[in-house]
Design an enzyme around this catalytic site. Structure first.
Site, mmCIF file in Angstrom:
data_model
loop_
_atom_site.group_PDB
_atom_site.id
_atom_site.type_symbol
_atom_site.label_atom_id
_atom_site.label_comp_id
_atom_site.label_asym_id
_atom_site.label_seq_id
_atom_site.Cartn_x
_atom_site.Cartn_y
_atom_site.Cartn_z
ATOM 1 N N ASP A 1 0.886 -1.168 0.000
ATOM 2 C CA ASP A 1 0.000 0.000 0.000
ATOM 3 C C ASP A 1 0.925 1.219 0.000
ATOM 4 O OD1 ASP A 1 -1.633 2.142 0.605
ATOM 5 O OD2 ASP A 1 -2.409 1.311 2.482
ATOM 6 N N GLU B 1 -7.401 0.550 -4.376
ATOM 7 C CA GLU B 1 -7.394 0.423 -2.916
ATOM 8 C C GLU B 1 -8.700 -0.171 -2.368
ATOM 9 O OE1 GLU B 1 -6.196 4.364 -1.853
ATOM 10 O OE2 GLU B 1 -4.150 4.039 -2.563
ATOM 11 N N LYS C 1 2.867 11.553 -3.370
ATOM 12 C CA LYS C 1 1.877 10.735 -4.104
ATOM 13 C C LYS C 1 0.858 11.637 -4.814
ATOM 14 C CE LYS C 1 -1.641 7.177 -3.306
ATOM 15 N NZ LYS C 1 -2.177 6.212 -2.333
ATOM 16 N N ASP D 1 -12.970 5.431 2.804
ATOM 17 C CA ASP D 1 -11.537 5.496 3.108
ATOM 18 C C ASP D 1 -11.133 6.937 3.425
ATOM 19 O OD1 ASP D 1 -8.786 5.483 3.127
ATOM 20 O OD2 ASP D 1 -8.555 4.309 1.287
#
Ligand code: AMP
Length: 576
Positions: free
Chosen positions: A9, A148, A71, A171
Site C-alpha cells: 500500500d 485500494e 503521491k 476510506d
C-alpha cells in the site's frame, strides 16, 4: 524455490507491505520494528538518503532537504528538491518502495518474486503509469496495480460469501476521502461507482483544531503572532489531541513554555471538537452521496460498509457511517492496514498459492476514454467534440471499437487525439496523447472509414489501434500505438537513466538505521523542549553520539535504548 509475493500500500502519508503466511495476511515490520513506514525521503548532511521514520523526523528540523506527500503529484511533471538532488514523484515513490521491499526481504530471508501495488480508484492513466514506473525504478516486478477499495474488500474476505454483496468502502486517510461502491458476485469484484474529495482528510480535522484554538493560545501565551516553530508545536499538540479524543471524552492540550512564549494548558472535550468539525462532517456526506448515485444504489441496498484509513477511528466518523448504514458497518481490521493486507491476498492469489481461495478480481475503467472529432451542427462545424469509445464503468479488460470518416475531400492525414473525461467537449477533458495517421488514400470526404479500437487492460494501459478502411486500389491498413506518455511521465530511456542513478545513491546502512531514527527523533524533540528537559536530552544525545564513534556494539545498543526511553519519558512528562 518458492517465490515471495508481496502486497504494498503506497500511501500519501504512510506506506506498508504485507505477505501471506499460513493463509493469512501479515503486515511486515520495517527495520525499526514499526509497521507504518512514513512516505518521506530526506537527504543527510553527508549526502546519503534517509527514508521513513528518520526522514519524517527531519521534516521539522530540515524541511529544505526533505520531501513528503509526493503521491499527490504522481503523473505530473512536478519535482521536489531533496538536498542536492531534484527528484520526481516516481523516483521518491521508488525509494519508498525499495525500502519496503528490502525490509520484507530482510524479515523473511527471501527474495521478492512479484509485488501487487495499490492505487486510489480515481487514479487516471498517467498516475497509474507513474506508479508502475516507480515500481520499475525500484526494481520490482509488478504483476498488478489494483484499486485500494478492491484490496480492502479482499482483506475482509468478502469474496468468500455465498450470496452477492454490495459493499461501500469509506476510506478517510490523512489527506483524502475516497468512497467506492463495489459489487461482489461469485467471487468477482467490480467497482460500480466512486467519488471522493482529494482535499479532505484527517489532516483537516487537525487544521480545524489549530484554527479554533490558535487565537486563544496566542492571547494566553502573550504572542502577537506565532513563529513557525510555535505553530508547529501547536499542530503537533492538536494531532495528539485529535487521536486522544478518539479514545476519551476529554483530553488535555498542553504547550510547554518556550523562550518567547508562556506555557498553555486547557482541556478540550470531544463535544467541543465535534462542533468545530461540523463543517467537515457535512463535507464528508457529499462524496458518499455521489458514489451511491454513481452506482445507482440507495444506502439501504448496501450490505456491508468498510471503514478504511486511520481517520475513520474518529467517533464522529463512525457515527456518520452508522447513521447511513446502521449495523452493516465493519471496522475489525486495523484501518491503516486493510489495504496492504488485501494487496497481499491478491499477490498470493496471483501466485496461485494453495492457501488462498480462488477468485477473480475485475476493475472498471475509472474514466471515459475517447477521441476528439468534428461534428456538423446546422451549418457550422464544431471542432473538438468528445466521442467516447470506452465508457467509464466498463469492466476491464475491455476492447471497444467505433468507426469514423474523413471530413474533407482528399484528406491525406488525420490527427487522432485521445482524451479521458466525462465532459462533452475535449477542451474540458484531459488529453492523454495523440497520433498522426498519414498517407490516407485519396478520396472524397466521408469515403474513407477509419475504425478506432481502444484496448484497456487491468493495469490501466491503453492501446489504440486504427484501421484505415480499403478504398480503390488501397487495401486495409492497421496502425497501432500505445497512448503517448503525458508530459511529466517518464520515457523508457529516462527510467533506464534514473535506475542507474538510483543504483549509485548512497543509503544509510540498514543495521545503522535504528541508531539513525533514534538520533533524528531525539534531535526533533530537542528543538521542542526547553530548560532542564532540553539539557538532559542534550547530554544523552551527546553520550549516544560518543558511543556511536566507539563502534562498541553492546555500548551503542545500551545507549540507544536509554536515549529512546528518555525521549519517551520527556515527551510524556512535558506533553510535547
Ligand atoms: P492513513 O493515511 O490511512 O494512514 O491515515 C492517517 C490519518 O489518520 C491521519 O490524519 C491521522 O491523524 C489519522 N488517525 C490515525 N489514528 C487516529 C486516531 N486514533 N484517531 C483519529 N485519527 C487518527
Amino acid at each position: 524455490m518458492q517465490g515471495l509475493y508481496v502486497g504494498i500500500d503506497l500511501g500519501t502519508t504512510f506506506s506498508l507491505a504485507a505477505i501471506i503466511q499460513d493463509g493469512r495476511p501479515l503486515i511486515i515490520e520495517n527495520a525499526i520494528g514499526e509497521t507504518l513506514t512514513p512516505s518521506v525521503v530526506s537527504e543527510d548532511e553527508d549526502g546519503s538518503i534517509l527514508i521513513g521514520a528518520a526522514a519524517l523526523a527531519r521534516t521539522t528540523t530540515h524541511p529544505q532537504t526533505t520531501a513528503a506527500t509526493f503521491k499527490r503529484e504522481m503523473g505530473t511533471s512536478a519535482s521536489f528538491q531533496v538536498g542536492g538532488r531534484r527528484l520526481r514523484p516516481e523516483e521518491l515513490s521508488a525509494l519508498v518502495l525499495r525500502k519496503l521491499a528490502e525490509d520484507v526481504e530482510a524479515r523473511t530471508g527471501m527474495t521478492i518474486t512479484e509485488a501487487v501495488v495499490t492505487v486510489p480508484a480515481y487514479f487516471g492513466e498517467a498516475q497509474r503509469r507513474a506508479t508502475r514506473d516507480a515500481c520499475a525504478l525500484a526494481g520490482l516486478t509488478v504483476e498488478r496495480v489494483i484499486n485500494e477499495p478492491t484490496a480492502a474488500a479482499l482483506a475482509y474476505g468478502l469474496n468468500h460469501y455465498e450470496e452477492d454483496q454490495r459493499v461501500i468502502v469509506l476510506d478517510l486517510g490523512g489527506g483524502t476521502f475516497d468512497v467506492s461502491v463495489l459489487e461482489i458476485l461469485e467471487g468477482v469484484i467490480e467497482i460500480q461507482g466512486s467519488a471522493g474529495d482529494t482535499r479532505l482528510g484527517g489532516e483537516d480535522f487537525v487544521n480545524a483544531l489549530v484554527e479554533e484554538l490558535a487565537p486563544e493560545v496566542r492571547a494566553a501565551r502573550g504572542l502577537v503572532a506565532e513563529e513557525p516553530r510555535q505553530r508547529a508545536q501547536l499542530r503537533a499538540a492538536c494531532e495528539r489531541l485529535k487521536r486522544e479524543l478518539s479514545e476519551a471524552e476529554r483530553a488535555p492540550l498542553y504547550l510547554p513554555a518556550t523562550d518567547s512564549a508562556k506555557a498553555f494548558e486547557r482541556v478540550v472535550s470531544r463535544e467541543e471538537a465535534e462542533a468545530w468539525w461540523e463543517p467537515l462532517v457535512v463535507r464528508l456526506r457529499s462524496p458518499i452521496r455521489a458514489a451511491l448515485a454513481d452506482a445507482g444504489v440507495s444506502p439501504e441496498e448496501i450490505d456491508v460498509a468498510l471503514l478504511v484509513g486511520g481517520a475513520t477511528r474518529m467517533p464522529v466518523f463512525r457515527r456518520l457511517a452508522a447513521s447511513l448504514f446502521g449495523g452493516r458497518v465493519r471496522h475489525e481490521l486495523p484501518p491503516d492496514e486493510a489495504v496492504a493486507m488485501g494487496a497481499a491476498v491478491q499477490a498470493a492469489l496471483k501466485a496461485d498459492q494453495k492457501d488462498v481461495q480462488d477468485l477473480v478480481v475485475t476493475d472498471i475503467a475509472p474514466f471515459t476514454m475517447g477521441i476528439s472529432v468534428q461534428r456538423r451542427v446546422g451549418h457550422r462545424d464544431l471542432q473538438g467534440v468528445f466521442s467516447p469509445i470506452i465508457e467509464r464503468g466498463t469492466v476491464l479488460p475491455a476492447s471497444r471499437e467505433d468507426e469514423f470518416y474523413t471530413i474533407d475531400d482528399d484528406q491525406r492525414s488525420l490527427l487522432l487525439e485521445v482524451y479521458q473525461g466525462e465532459n462533452t467537449m475535449c477542451r474540458d477533458n484531459h488529453r492523454l496523447g495523440h497520433y498522426s495517421l498519414d498517407n490516407l488514400p485519396p478520396a472524397k470526404s466521408g469515403e474513407v472509414p477509419i475504425r478506432v479500437r481502444f484496448t484497456y487492460d487491468l493495469n490501466g494501459m491503453l492501446e489504440v489501434e486504427a484501421t484505415v478502411g480499403a478504398h480503390g486500389r488501397h487495401g486495409e491498413r492497421v496502425e497501432t500505438f500505445v497512448v503517448e506518455r503525458e508530459p511529466g511521465v517518464m520515457t523508457p530511456e529516462q527510467i533506464k537513466r534514473a535506475r542507474a542513478a538510483m543504483a549509485r545513491v548512497k543509503f544509510h546502512p540498514r543495521d545503522a538505521l535504528p541508531n539513525r531514527v533514534a538520533i533524528e527523533r531525539a534531535e526533533e524533540l530537542h528543538t521542542r523542549l526547553l530548560g532542564d528537559a532540553r539539557g538532559y536530552l542534550r547530554a544523552q544525545i551527546v553520550d549516544f553520539r560518543g558511543a556511536l564513534e566507539s563502534q562498541d556494539i553492546p555500548r551503542i545498543s545500551g545507549q540507544r535504548e536509554e536515549l529512546i526511553a528518555l525521549c519517551r519519558y520527556l515527551a510524556e512528562a512535558t506533553n510535547t
